[in-house]
Design a protein around this motif. Structure first.
Motif, PDB file in Angstrom:
ATOM      1  N   GLY A 138      -8.079  30.598  62.907  1.00 54.84           N
ATOM      2  CA  GLY A 138      -7.021  30.505  63.900  1.00 54.84           C
ATOM      3  C   GLY A 138      -7.179  31.483  65.036  1.00 54.84           C
ATOM      4  N   LEU A 139      -7.455  32.731  64.706  1.00 56.30           N
ATOM      5  CA  LEU A 139      -7.503  33.784  65.729  1.00 56.30           C
ATOM      6  C   LEU A 139      -8.816  33.842  66.506  1.00 56.30           C
ATOM      7  CD1 LEU A 139      -5.785  36.887  64.057  1.00 56.30           C
ATOM      8  CD2 LEU A 139      -4.823  35.303  65.745  1.00 56.30           C
ATOM      9  N   GLN A 140      -9.900  33.322  65.936  1.00 51.56           N
ATOM     10  CA  GLN A 140     -11.215  33.586  66.522  1.00 51.56           C
ATOM     11  C   GLN A 140     -11.379  33.047  67.953  1.00 51.56           C
ATOM     12  OE1 GLN A 140     -14.179  31.835  63.997  1.00 51.56           O
ATOM     13  NE2 GLN A 140     -13.722  29.736  64.611  1.00 51.56           N
ATOM     14  N   ASN A 141     -10.593  32.045  68.311  1.00 52.96           N
ATOM     15  CA  ASN A 141     -10.745  31.461  69.643  1.00 52.96           C
ATOM     16  C   ASN A 141      -9.641  31.864  70.616  1.00 52.96           C
ATOM     17  OD1 ASN A 141     -13.033  29.951  68.825  1.00 52.96           O
ATOM     18  ND2 ASN A 141     -11.662  28.511  67.801  1.00 52.96           N
ATOM     19  N   GLU A 150      -6.221  39.312  73.007  1.00 52.76           N
ATOM     20  CA  GLU A 150      -6.652  40.124  71.872  1.00 52.76           C
ATOM     21  C   GLU A 150      -5.450  40.579  71.050  1.00 52.76           C
ATOM     22  OE1 GLU A 150      -9.287  44.154  70.949  1.00 52.76           O
ATOM     23  OE2 GLU A 150      -9.567  43.045  72.816  1.00 52.76           O
ATOM     24  N   ILE A 151      -5.530  40.353  69.773  1.00 53.21           N
ATOM     25  CA  ILE A 151      -4.483  40.778  68.845  1.00 53.21           C
ATOM     26  C   ILE A 151      -4.894  42.123  68.258  1.00 53.21           C
ATOM     27  CG2 ILE A 151      -3.124  40.139  66.814  1.00 53.21           C
ATOM     28  CD1 ILE A 151      -2.908  38.225  69.250  1.00 53.21           C
ATOM     29  N   SER A 152      -3.983  43.075  68.238  1.00 56.91           N
ATOM     30  CA  SER A 152      -4.326  44.407  67.749  1.00 56.91           C
ATOM     31  C   SER A 152      -4.658  44.376  66.263  1.00 56.91           C
ATOM     32  CB  SER A 152      -3.172  45.380  67.990  1.00 56.91           C
ATOM     33  OG  SER A 152      -2.103  45.123  67.097  1.00 56.91           O
ATOM     34  N   THR A 153      -5.458  45.339  65.855  1.00 59.14           N
ATOM     35  CA  THR A 153      -5.822  45.458  64.443  1.00 59.14           C
ATOM     36  C   THR A 153      -4.581  45.617  63.583  1.00 59.14           C
ATOM     37  OG1 THR A 153      -7.932  46.462  65.060  1.00 59.14           O
ATOM     38  CG2 THR A 153      -7.181  46.791  62.786  1.00 59.14           C
ATOM     39  N   GLU A 154      -3.645  46.427  64.060  1.00 61.94           N
ATOM     40  CA  GLU A 154      -2.412  46.674  63.307  1.00 61.94           C
ATOM     41  C   GLU A 154      -1.625  45.379  63.105  1.00 61.94           C
ATOM     42  OE1 GLU A 154      -4.118  50.154  64.843  1.00 61.94           O
ATOM     43  OE2 GLU A 154      -3.408  48.418  65.995  1.00 61.94           O
ATOM     44  N   ASP A 155      -1.572  44.540  64.132  1.00 59.51           N
ATOM     45  CA  ASP A 155      -0.828  43.280  64.017  1.00 59.51           C
ATOM     46  C   ASP A 155      -1.532  42.303  63.077  1.00 59.51           C
ATOM     47  OD1 ASP A 155       1.249  44.080  65.633  1.00 59.51           O
ATOM     48  OD2 ASP A 155       0.389  43.246  67.467  1.00 59.51           O
ATOM     49  N   LYS A 156      -2.858  42.298  63.096  1.00 57.16           N
ATOM     50  CA  LYS A 156      -3.591  41.443  62.156  1.00 57.16           C
ATOM     51  C   LYS A 156      -3.304  41.859  60.718  1.00 57.16           C
ATOM     52  CE  LYS A 156      -7.497  40.770  65.296  1.00 57.16           C
ATOM     53  NZ  LYS A 156      -8.892  41.171  65.558  1.00 57.16           N
ATOM     54  N   ILE A 157      -3.342  43.155  60.490  1.00 58.95           N
ATOM     55  CA  ILE A 157      -3.086  43.684  59.143  1.00 58.95           C
ATOM     56  C   ILE A 157      -1.671  43.315  58.692  1.00 58.95           C
ATOM     57  CG2 ILE A 157      -2.787  45.807  57.798  1.00 58.95           C
ATOM     58  CD1 ILE A 157      -5.047  47.002  59.632  1.00 58.95           C
ATOM     59  N   GLU A 158      -0.697  43.507  59.575  1.00 64.86           N
ATOM     60  CA  GLU A 158       0.689  43.189  59.242  1.00 64.86           C
ATOM     61  C   GLU A 158       0.841  41.698  58.966  1.00 64.86           C
ATOM     62  OE1 GLU A 158       4.688  43.012  58.483  1.00 64.86           O
ATOM     63  OE2 GLU A 158       3.326  44.732  58.434  1.00 64.86           O
ATOM     64  N   TRP A 159       0.190  40.866  59.765  1.00 71.09           N
ATOM     65  CA  TRP A 159       0.294  39.421  59.560  1.00 71.09           C
ATOM     66  C   TRP A 159      -0.293  39.008  58.211  1.00 71.09           C
ATOM     67  CZ3 TRP A 159      -3.159  35.012  61.627  1.00 71.09           C
ATOM     68  CH2 TRP A 159      -2.520  33.778  61.412  1.00 71.09           C
ATOM     69  N   ILE A 160      -1.456  39.534  57.896  1.00 65.25           N
ATOM     70  CA  ILE A 160      -2.079  39.203  56.611  1.00 65.25           C
ATOM     71  C   ILE A 160      -1.205  39.688  55.458  1.00 65.25           C
ATOM     72  CG2 ILE A 160      -4.072  39.656  55.122  1.00 65.25           C
ATOM     73  CD1 ILE A 160      -5.732  39.800  57.790  1.00 65.25           C
ATOM     74  N   ASN A 161      -0.598  40.860  55.614  1.00 67.46           N
ATOM     75  CA  ASN A 161       0.308  41.358  54.571  1.00 67.46           C
ATOM     76  C   ASN A 161       1.504  40.423  54.383  1.00 67.46           C
ATOM     77  OD1 ASN A 161      -1.332  43.569  54.111  1.00 67.46           O
ATOM     78  ND2 ASN A 161      -0.114  44.970  55.361  1.00 67.46           N
ATOM     79  N   LEU A 192       6.701  31.928  54.711  1.00 64.48           N
ATOM     80  CA  LEU A 192       5.536  31.485  55.467  1.00 64.48           C
ATOM     81  C   LEU A 192       5.909  31.260  56.930  1.00 64.48           C
ATOM     82  CD1 LEU A 192       2.521  30.606  55.089  1.00 64.48           C
ATOM     83  CD2 LEU A 192       3.383  28.262  54.944  1.00 64.48           C
ATOM     84  N   THR A 193       7.041  30.614  57.162  1.00 64.84           N
ATOM     85  CA  THR A 193       7.481  30.338  58.528  1.00 64.84           C
ATOM     86  C   THR A 193       7.786  31.626  59.282  1.00 64.84           C
ATOM     87  OG1 THR A 193       8.428  28.243  57.746  1.00 64.84           O
ATOM     88  CG2 THR A 193       9.078  28.977  59.927  1.00 64.84           C
ATOM     89  N   GLU A 194       8.374  32.600  58.604  1.00 60.31           N
ATOM     90  CA  GLU A 194       8.624  33.905  59.234  1.00 60.31           C
ATOM     91  C   GLU A 194       7.315  34.535  59.693  1.00 60.31           C
ATOM     92  OE1 GLU A 194      10.731  36.270  56.411  1.00 60.31           O
ATOM     93  OE2 GLU A 194      12.509  34.971  56.411  1.00 60.31           O
ATOM     94  N   ALA A 195       6.280  34.427  58.875  1.00 58.04           N
ATOM     95  CA  ALA A 195       4.964  34.948  59.258  1.00 58.04           C
ATOM     96  C   ALA A 195       4.414  34.183  60.457  1.00 58.04           C
ATOM     97  CB  ALA A 195       3.996  34.848  58.080  1.00 58.04           C
ATOM     98  N   GLY A 196       4.756  32.901  60.549  1.00 56.40           N
ATOM     99  CA  GLY A 196       4.335  32.104  61.696  1.00 56.40           C
ATOM    100  C   GLY A 196       4.973  32.581  62.981  1.00 56.40           C
ATOM    101  N   PHE A 197       6.263  32.895  62.928  1.00 54.27           N
ATOM    102  CA  PHE A 197       6.940  33.409  64.121  1.00 54.27           C
ATOM    103  C   PHE A 197       6.398  34.780  64.520  1.00 54.27           C
ATOM    104  CE2 PHE A 197      10.407  30.333  63.004  1.00 54.27           C
ATOM    105  CZ  PHE A 197      10.345  29.624  64.191  1.00 54.27           C
ATOM    106  N   LYS A 208       3.082  37.575  68.790  1.00 52.94           N
ATOM    107  CA  LYS A 208       1.958  38.434  69.183  1.00 52.94           C
ATOM    108  C   LYS A 208       0.994  37.701  70.109  1.00 52.94           C
ATOM    109  CE  LYS A 208       3.706  41.625  66.691  1.00 52.94           C
ATOM    110  NZ  LYS A 208       4.471  42.706  67.367  1.00 52.94           N
ATOM    111  N   ILE A 209       0.836  36.410  69.895  1.00 50.41           N
ATOM    112  CA  ILE A 209      -0.059  35.622  70.747  1.00 50.41           C
ATOM    113  C   ILE A 209       0.581  35.338  72.099  1.00 50.41           C
ATOM    114  CG2 ILE A 209      -1.126  33.333  70.954  1.00 50.41           C
ATOM    115  CD1 ILE A 209      -1.614  33.464  67.950  1.00 50.41           C
ATOM    116  N   GLY A 210       1.900  35.229  72.085  1.00 55.51           N
ATOM    117  CA  GLY A 210       2.622  35.059  73.340  1.00 55.51           C
ATOM    118  C   GLY A 210       2.676  33.640  73.857  1.00 55.51           C
ATOM    119  N   LYS A 211       2.552  32.662  72.957  1.00 54.71           N
ATOM    120  CA  LYS A 211       2.669  31.261  73.373  1.00 54.71           C
ATOM    121  C   LYS A 211       3.124  30.447  72.169  1.00 54.71           C
ATOM    122  CE  LYS A 211      -2.146  30.038  72.394  1.00 54.71           C
ATOM    123  NZ  LYS A 211      -3.433  29.564  72.951  1.00 54.71           N
TER     124      LYS A 211
END
Length: 299
Positions: free
Chosen positions: A17-20, A24-35, A273-278, A283-286
């Motif tokens: 999802g994120l690779q394209n 740029e998403i911060s490292t901290e936000d990626k970690i939080e999202w995965i958590n 799951l939906t909360e993690a989606g929001f 963070k992506i801004g769209k």
């Protein structure tokens, strides 16, 4: 309908999802999202890719992300690995599962990996052998199974040959990808029926894209044939950089909603799951294309 009681959904958003994404998403936000994903009931999360940062800058922090997430018992944390250098980094980060990848069509393989199909096999074989020696499970991805953006329809015999070569290397599971979202239910039905004599259903996952809005219909077709492992990307995040217009993986949350409505268990808490989606949408801004998130946003 003859349907399974339970299916497995594998979340690929943090990688596929994120690779394209251009932002740029911060490292901290990626970690939080995965958590957050780990707390949703998912049993499998593909967290990053150990491809060289110049090819996928968005995932240049792969080692830091993998080392910093809160690992939940019962969750498999996987990562994409293209070669031995990538495997070294993946093992340093102690991922649970190594994923290798290639295409069923020659042109897409060259565009994506910069190698012919035949040139790709020995590189992947090295990775599989190294991963197995490190006691890791290995997943294979085959792209353009149902159609190629450069060659059009892909010969089924070519697909079978690629799949068999990967299993001969020793992979544990194979994900069949509709990379540009061209598959339809009849095609999926006919293809999977032909593959039954070659591949064990327990070793196959389906990876549908929703470019033309067909991903859930294709999933339902595979379900009725007894397939029970599917990839998804939360919110429908992601696409393929080498396939023009191929935006949007099958949204994990839409998939979970459909499966639950059909009376099939996933072990996933759709609200969490939906909360993690929001969270990642913010963070992506769209807006993400998920129907589930659109409905929840109006509630």
């Amino acid at each position: 309908m003859d349907l399974p009681d339970q299916i497995t959904i594998k979340e690929v958003g943090p990688r596929d999802g994120l690779q394209n994404e251009k932002k740029e998403i911060s490292t901290e936000d990626k970690i939080e999202w995965i958590n957050q994903l780990s707390e949703s009931g998912l049993s499998y999360i593909e967290i990053t890719s150990f491809v060289h940062p110049k090819w996928i800058p968005q995932l240049k922090d792969a080692v830091e992300v993998a080392k910093s997430i809160n690992r939940k018992e019962g969750v498999t944390y996987a990562a994409l690995v293209p070669n031995m250098k990538g495997l070294e980094r993946a093992l340093e980060a102690d991922v649970d599962e190594v994923s290798i990848f290639m295409s069923a069509s020659e042109t897409h393989n060259k565009k994506n990996i910069n190698k012919s199909i035949e040139e790709t096999y020995p590189v992947l074989k090295e990775v599989v052998t190294g991963a197995k020696e490190a006691k890791k499970t290995v997943r294979g991805y085959v792209s353009t199974v149902f159609g190629c953006p450069y060659e059009g329809p892909v010969d089924e015999n070519q697909v079978v040959d690629v799949c068999e070569r990967l299993f001969d290397m020793g992979i544990d599971e194979l994900s069949l990808g509709d990379t540009i979202g061209v598959a339809n239910p009849r095609q999926v039905h006919e293809f999977l029926c032909k593959m039954e004599h070659v591949l064990l259903k327990d070793q196959i996952a389906l990876h549908f894209h929703d470019t033309r809005g067909m991903a859930l219909a294709n999933t339902a077709t595979a379900l009725q044939l007894g397939y029970h492992t599917f990839d998804g990307s939360l919110g429908g995040l992601g696409g393929c950089p080498y396939a023009k217009g191929a935006t949007g993986n099958l949204a994990t949350d839409d998939l979970v909603h459909m499966i639950h409505e059909m009376g099939i268990d996933t072990g996933i808490d759709l609200d969490r799951l939906t909360e993690a989606g929001f969270f990642i949408q913010d963070k992506i801004g769209k807006p993400l294309p998920s129907k589930q998130m659109q409905v929840r946003a109006k509630e």
